[in-house]
Motif scaffolding. Structure first.
Motif, PDB file in Angstrom:
ATOM      1  N   THR A 249     -10.029 -23.103  -1.138  1.00  0.00           N
ATOM      2  CA  THR A 249      -9.973 -23.588  -2.520  1.00  0.00           C
ATOM      3  C   THR A 249      -9.497 -22.559  -3.539  1.00  0.00           C
ATOM      4  O   THR A 249      -9.293 -22.914  -4.698  1.00  0.00           O
ATOM      5  N   ASP A 250      -9.331 -21.325  -3.141  1.00  0.00           N
ATOM      6  CA  ASP A 250      -9.059 -20.284  -4.131  1.00  0.00           C
ATOM      7  C   ASP A 250      -8.344 -19.112  -3.487  1.00  0.00           C
ATOM      8  O   ASP A 250      -8.368 -18.937  -2.270  1.00  0.00           O
ATOM      9  N   SER A 251      -7.723 -18.306  -4.332  1.00  0.00           N
ATOM     10  CA  SER A 251      -7.192 -17.020  -3.887  1.00  0.00           C
ATOM     11  C   SER A 251      -7.404 -16.024  -5.013  1.00  0.00           C
ATOM     12  O   SER A 251      -7.453 -16.391  -6.187  1.00  0.00           O
ATOM     13  N   ILE A 252      -7.535 -14.771  -4.630  1.00  0.00           N
ATOM     14  CA  ILE A 252      -7.699 -13.713  -5.613  1.00  0.00           C
ATOM     15  C   ILE A 252      -6.868 -12.515  -5.153  1.00  0.00           C
ATOM     16  O   ILE A 252      -6.872 -12.164  -3.977  1.00  0.00           O
ATOM     17  N   GLU A 253      -6.125 -11.963  -6.096  1.00  0.00           N
ATOM     18  CA  GLU A 253      -5.283 -10.805  -5.800  1.00  0.00           C
ATOM     19  C   GLU A 253      -5.762  -9.617  -6.627  1.00  0.00           C
ATOM     20  O   GLU A 253      -5.943  -9.732  -7.839  1.00  0.00           O
ATOM     21  N   PHE A 254      -5.953  -8.495  -5.949  1.00  0.00           N
ATOM     22  CA  PHE A 254      -6.364  -7.251  -6.575  1.00  0.00           C
ATOM     23  C   PHE A 254      -5.189  -6.286  -6.515  1.00  0.00           C
ATOM     24  O   PHE A 254      -4.641  -6.063  -5.437  1.00  0.00           O
ATOM     25  N   ASN A 255      -4.821  -5.714  -7.646  1.00  0.00           N
ATOM     26  CA  ASN A 255      -3.715  -4.765  -7.698  1.00  0.00           C
ATOM     27  C   ASN A 255      -4.196  -3.518  -8.424  1.00  0.00           C
ATOM     28  O   ASN A 255      -4.555  -3.572  -9.597  1.00  0.00           O
TER      29      ASN A 255
ATOM     30  N   TYR B 102       0.845  -1.187   0.000  1.00  0.00           N
ATOM     31  CA  TYR B 102       0.000   0.000   0.000  1.00  0.00           C
ATOM     32  C   TYR B 102       0.879   1.236   0.000  1.00  0.00           C
ATOM     33  O   TYR B 102       1.664   1.456   0.921  1.00  0.00           O
ATOM     34  N   GLN B 103       0.743   2.008  -1.043  1.00  0.00           N
ATOM     35  CA  GLN B 103       1.417   3.288  -1.185  1.00  0.00           C
ATOM     36  C   GLN B 103       0.313   4.300  -1.488  1.00  0.00           C
ATOM     37  O   GLN B 103      -0.163   4.357  -2.631  1.00  0.00           O
ATOM     38  N   PRO B 104      -0.143   5.035  -0.472  1.00  0.00           N
ATOM     39  CA  PRO B 104      -1.278   5.936  -0.662  1.00  0.00           C
ATOM     40  C   PRO B 104      -1.121   6.810  -1.908  1.00  0.00           C
ATOM     41  O   PRO B 104      -0.075   7.392  -2.151  1.00  0.00           O
ATOM     42  N   GLY B 105      -2.185   6.841  -2.704  1.00  0.00           N
ATOM     43  CA  GLY B 105      -2.194   7.642  -3.914  1.00  0.00           C
ATOM     44  C   GLY B 105      -1.495   7.010  -5.103  1.00  0.00           C
ATOM     45  O   GLY B 105      -1.501   7.565  -6.189  1.00  0.00           O
ATOM     46  N   LYS B 106      -0.899   5.820  -4.894  1.00  0.00           N
ATOM     47  CA  LYS B 106      -0.151   5.187  -5.972  1.00  0.00           C
ATOM     48  C   LYS B 106      -0.533   3.739  -6.222  1.00  0.00           C
ATOM     49  O   LYS B 106      -0.717   3.326  -7.363  1.00  0.00           O
ATOM     50  N   GLN B 107      -0.633   2.945  -5.145  1.00  0.00           N
ATOM     51  CA  GLN B 107      -0.864   1.515  -5.340  1.00  0.00           C
ATOM     52  C   GLN B 107      -1.475   0.870  -4.096  1.00  0.00           C
ATOM     53  O   GLN B 107      -1.139   1.226  -2.964  1.00  0.00           O
ATOM     54  N   LEU B 108      -2.348  -0.103  -4.366  1.00  0.00           N
ATOM     55  CA  LEU B 108      -2.897  -0.965  -3.318  1.00  0.00           C
ATOM     56  C   LEU B 108      -2.972  -2.375  -3.887  1.00  0.00           C
ATOM     57  O   LEU B 108      -3.546  -2.580  -4.962  1.00  0.00           O
ATOM     58  N   VAL B 109      -2.367  -3.319  -3.176  1.00  0.00           N
ATOM     59  CA  VAL B 109      -2.404  -4.723  -3.572  1.00  0.00           C
ATOM     60  C   VAL B 109      -2.952  -5.512  -2.388  1.00  0.00           C
ATOM     61  O   VAL B 109      -2.395  -5.458  -1.291  1.00  0.00           O
ATOM     62  N   VAL B 110      -4.048  -6.231  -2.624  1.00  0.00           N
ATOM     63  CA  VAL B 110      -4.720  -7.007  -1.581  1.00  0.00           C
ATOM     64  C   VAL B 110      -4.953  -8.411  -2.096  1.00  0.00           C
ATOM     65  O   VAL B 110      -5.348  -8.606  -3.248  1.00  0.00           O
ATOM     66  N   LYS B 111      -4.731  -9.403  -1.228  1.00  0.00           N
ATOM     67  CA  LYS B 111      -4.963 -10.800  -1.594  1.00  0.00           C
ATOM     68  C   LYS B 111      -5.898 -11.428  -0.575  1.00  0.00           C
ATOM     69  O   LYS B 111      -5.710 -11.293   0.631  1.00  0.00           O
ATOM     70  N   THR B 112      -6.924 -12.101  -1.086  1.00  0.00           N
ATOM     71  CA  THR B 112      -7.857 -12.840  -0.236  1.00  0.00           C
ATOM     72  C   THR B 112      -7.758 -14.317  -0.594  1.00  0.00           C
ATOM     73  O   THR B 112      -7.797 -14.672  -1.775  1.00  0.00           O
ATOM     74  N   THR B 113      -7.624 -15.145   0.422  1.00  0.00           N
ATOM     75  CA  THR B 113      -7.509 -16.588   0.196  1.00  0.00           C
ATOM     76  C   THR B 113      -8.498 -17.326   1.097  1.00  0.00           C
ATOM     77  O   THR B 113      -8.858 -16.863   2.173  1.00  0.00           O
ATOM     78  N   HIS B 114      -8.932 -18.470   0.606  1.00  0.00           N
ATOM     79  CA  HIS B 114      -9.660 -19.425   1.429  1.00  0.00           C
ATOM     80  C   HIS B 114      -9.255 -20.817   0.958  1.00  0.00           C
ATOM     81  O   HIS B 114      -8.342 -20.944   0.141  1.00  0.00           O
TER      82      HIS B 114
ATOM     83  N   PHE C 182      -5.595  -1.871 -13.335  1.00  0.00           N
ATOM     84  CA  PHE C 182      -6.226  -2.829 -12.431  1.00  0.00           C
ATOM     85  C   PHE C 182      -5.857  -4.225 -12.897  1.00  0.00           C
ATOM     86  O   PHE C 182      -6.171  -4.615 -14.011  1.00  0.00           O
ATOM     87  N   LYS C 183      -5.152  -4.944 -12.027  1.00  0.00           N
ATOM     88  CA  LYS C 183      -4.797  -6.333 -12.305  1.00  0.00           C
ATOM     89  C   LYS C 183      -5.523  -7.202 -11.293  1.00  0.00           C
ATOM     90  O   LYS C 183      -5.577  -6.877 -10.110  1.00  0.00           O
ATOM     91  N   GLN C 184      -6.056  -8.293 -11.782  1.00  0.00           N
ATOM     92  CA  GLN C 184      -6.781  -9.218 -10.908  1.00  0.00           C
ATOM     93  C   GLN C 184      -6.399 -10.628 -11.316  1.00  0.00           C
ATOM     94  O   GLN C 184      -6.522 -10.990 -12.481  1.00  0.00           O
TER      95      GLN C 184
END
Length: 144
Positions: free
Chosen positions: A77-83, A63-75, A97-99
């Motif tokens: 059977t799956d994971s998803i990353e939002f960039n 997390y770089q305010p105003g520049k980038q946020l990358v979050v990953k959620t896992t459980h 936006f990368k997913q």
């Protein structure tokens, strides 16, 4: 998957929205009281998915305010990353936006259906960015 869209909102408003959404999810956990100061690289929370016993873990990878946020959620059977990466351009806020979903395996299925699935996936990503813009603009209008 990656898309680039230009929005007519500020980077501050864009990241405020994303951080507020993340805090809303984190504070849905009983007895948690996270605030904006908690949102930084390494911040992690666990919660039960609605109406199941499945536990998901969400972690801020960058997390770089105003520049980038990358979050990953896992459980289990799956994971998803939002960039989300942003830069100001003459036309507005350019959002890259990368997913990535672990279940979106390119090796499975026929080529036609993979292409069709990709098109739907990209459309949903684009729609989600425009929905963020719409919510931010509505909130700005409400505050006037």
């Amino acid at each position: 998957m990656k898309i680039i869209r230009t929005l007519s909102i500020s980077s501050d408003a864009f990241y405020d929205y994303l951080v507020n959404q993340l805090l809303s999810e984190a504070n849905a956990v009983p007895e948690m009281n996270y605030n904006r100061n908690h949102i930084k690289k390494g911040f992690k929370f666990h919660r039960n998915m609605q109406h199941t016993s499945i536990v998901s873990t969400t972690e801020v990878l960058d997390y770089q305010p105003g520049k980038q946020l990358v979050v990953k959620t896992t459980h289990h059977t799956d994971s998803i990353e939002f960039n989300y990466e942003t830069r100001q351009s003459p036309k507005g806020l350019e959002v890259t936006f990368k997913q990535e979903m672990s279940a979106f395996d390119k090796k499975k299925g026929l080529r036609f259906f993979r292409g069709f699935s990709s098109a739907i996936y990209l459309s949903r990503m684009s729609n989600s960015l425009y929905a963020i813009q719409e919510q931010v603009l509505k909130e700005m209008e409400r505050q006037k």
